[in-house]
Design a protein around this motif. Structure first.
Motif, PDB file in Angstrom:
ATOM      1  N   LYS A 109     -17.916  -6.242  35.774  1.00  5.79           N
ATOM      2  CA  LYS A 109     -18.653  -6.069  36.478  1.00  5.79           C
ATOM      3  C   LYS A 109     -17.638  -6.332  37.480  1.00  5.79           C
ATOM      4  O   LYS A 109     -17.924  -5.896  38.551  1.00  5.79           O
ATOM      5  CB  LYS A 109     -19.175  -7.974  37.029  1.00  5.79           C
ATOM      6  N   LYS A 110     -16.472  -6.665  37.623  1.00  2.00           N
ATOM      7  CA  LYS A 110     -15.338  -5.859  38.535  1.00  2.00           C
ATOM      8  C   LYS A 110     -15.255  -4.896  39.077  1.00  2.00           C
ATOM      9  O   LYS A 110     -14.590  -4.639  39.541  1.00  2.00           O
ATOM     10  CB  LYS A 110     -14.191  -6.850  38.529  1.00  2.00           C
ATOM     11  N   ASP A 111     -15.192  -3.968  37.857  1.00  2.00           N
ATOM     12  CA  ASP A 111     -14.552  -2.673  38.281  1.00  2.00           C
ATOM     13  C   ASP A 111     -15.974  -2.063  38.725  1.00  2.00           C
ATOM     14  O   ASP A 111     -15.982  -0.614  38.088  1.00  2.00           O
ATOM     15  CB  ASP A 111     -13.989  -1.982  36.263  1.00  2.00           C
ATOM     16  N   GLY A 112     -17.105  -2.978  38.116  1.00  4.22           N
ATOM     17  CA  GLY A 112     -18.292  -1.919  39.002  1.00  4.22           C
ATOM     18  C   GLY A 112     -19.645  -1.363  38.396  1.00  4.22           C
ATOM     19  O   GLY A 112     -20.233  -0.336  38.974  1.00  4.22           O
ATOM     20  N   TYR A 113     -19.147  -2.401  37.489  1.00  7.81           N
ATOM     21  CA  TYR A 113     -21.197  -1.461  35.883  1.00  7.81           C
ATOM     22  C   TYR A 113     -21.799  -2.505  35.830  1.00  7.81           C
ATOM     23  O   TYR A 113     -21.375  -3.575  36.798  1.00  7.81           O
ATOM     24  CB  TYR A 113     -19.625  -1.583  34.543  1.00  7.81           C
ATOM     25  N   SER A 114     -22.998  -2.143  35.484  1.00  8.91           N
ATOM     26  CA  SER A 114     -23.942  -3.031  36.372  1.00  8.91           C
ATOM     27  C   SER A 114     -24.069  -3.814  34.958  1.00  8.91           C
ATOM     28  O   SER A 114     -23.389  -3.846  33.413  1.00  8.91           O
ATOM     29  CB  SER A 114     -25.130  -2.013  36.227  1.00  8.91           C
ATOM     30  N   THR A 115     -25.029  -4.659  34.654  1.00  5.14           N
ATOM     31  CA  THR A 115     -25.495  -5.512  33.811  1.00  5.14           C
ATOM     32  C   THR A 115     -27.146  -5.821  33.753  1.00  5.14           C
ATOM     33  O   THR A 115     -28.004  -5.469  34.779  1.00  5.14           O
ATOM     34  CB  THR A 115     -25.490  -7.226  34.185  1.00  5.14           C
ATOM     35  N   GLU A 116     -27.249  -6.224  32.402  1.00  3.37           N
ATOM     36  CA  GLU A 116     -28.933  -6.665  32.012  1.00  3.37           C
ATOM     37  C   GLU A 116     -28.834  -8.098  32.259  1.00  3.37           C
ATOM     38  O   GLU A 116     -27.982  -8.657  31.847  1.00  3.37           O
ATOM     39  CB  GLU A 116     -29.516  -6.001  31.177  1.00  3.37           C
ATOM     40  N   GLY A 117     -30.296  -8.500  32.464  1.00  4.32           N
ATOM     41  CA  GLY A 117     -30.660 -10.219  31.763  1.00  4.32           C
ATOM     42  C   GLY A 117     -31.514 -10.158  33.379  1.00  4.32           C
ATOM     43  O   GLY A 117     -31.720 -10.008  34.172  1.00  4.32           O
ATOM     44  N   LYS A 118     -31.332 -11.831  33.598  1.00  4.91           N
ATOM     45  CA  LYS A 118     -32.271 -13.010  34.421  1.00  4.91           C
ATOM     46  C   LYS A 118     -31.407 -12.498  36.067  1.00  4.91           C
ATOM     47  O   LYS A 118     -31.850 -12.008  36.956  1.00  4.91           O
ATOM     48  CB  LYS A 118     -32.592 -13.874  34.007  1.00  4.91           C
ATOM     49  N   ASN A 119     -29.892 -12.458  35.880  1.00  9.92           N
ATOM     50  CA  ASN A 119     -29.344 -12.281  36.957  1.00  9.92           C
ATOM     51  C   ASN A 119     -28.075 -11.816  36.526  1.00  9.92           C
ATOM     52  O   ASN A 119     -27.515 -11.648  37.623  1.00  9.92           O
ATOM     53  CB  ASN A 119     -27.988 -13.886  36.578  1.00  9.92           C
ATOM     54  N   SER A 120     -28.750 -10.298  36.358  1.00  8.91           N
ATOM     55  CA  SER A 120     -28.087  -8.538  36.309  1.00  8.91           C
ATOM     56  C   SER A 120     -27.429  -8.190  37.488  1.00  8.91           C
ATOM     57  O   SER A 120     -28.461  -8.733  38.877  1.00  8.91           O
ATOM     58  CB  SER A 120     -28.464  -8.295  35.550  1.00  8.91           C
ATOM     59  N   SER A 121     -26.981  -7.253  37.424  1.00 12.83           N
ATOM     60  CA  SER A 121     -26.262  -6.955  38.653  1.00 12.83           C
ATOM     61  C   SER A 121     -27.633  -5.604  39.252  1.00 12.83           C
ATOM     62  O   SER A 121     -28.004  -4.978  40.319  1.00 12.83           O
ATOM     63  CB  SER A 121     -24.931  -6.265  38.972  1.00 12.83           C
TER      64      SER A 121
END
Length: 131
Positions: A109-121
């Motif tokens: 996340k610190k490197d700017g990549y997205s995430t998935e899930g309930k609390n995702s970016s």
């Protein structure tokens, strides 16, 4: 000097950072990202496309359908969490080629990549550029 070179070669053989992982994922190589944390942690937030396979549940039966030719990347929360190490260790013992993601989900996340899930970016992947 040779001993030092051997040490760093081995380290690179078994570890990967988020930029290199992202590049591999974009190249469409046979790579499978494994979230070695609990199922609840995975549901809350994970790397897009990652499989939830908690290290506590890794055994022959749970991995029998995984492709033995693929490269596996095990990750956890980041520094202070050793689920990725335990996952990589267990996968290797079960016969898989595996690397551990340095810094885990936190550095992803610190490197700017997205995430998935309930609390995702949920933000689009920037790829580490300065945009």
């Amino acid at each position: 000097m040779n001993q030092q070179i051997s040490f760093y070669e081995a380290k690179l053989e078994y570890e990967i950072d988020s930029a290199d992982l992202y590049a591999l994922l974009q190249s469409k190589e046979s790579i499978i990202v494994i979230d070695a944390r609990s199922g609840t942690a995975y549901e809350n937030e994970h790397i897009p496309g990652a499989l939830s396979l908690p290290h506590l549940e890794m055994n022959k039966k749970r991995v029998q359908d995984l492709c033995p030719e693929s490269l596996y990347v095990s990750y956890c929360d980041g520094i202070g969490c050793n689920a990725s190490t335990k996952g990589a260790y267990k996968l290797a013992r079960l016969g898989f080629r595996v690397k551990e993601l340095i810094g885990g989900l936190d550095w992803w996340k610190k490197d700017g990549y997205s995430t998935e899930g309930k609390n995702s970016s949920g933000s689009p992947v920037c790829g580490g550029c300065s945009c």
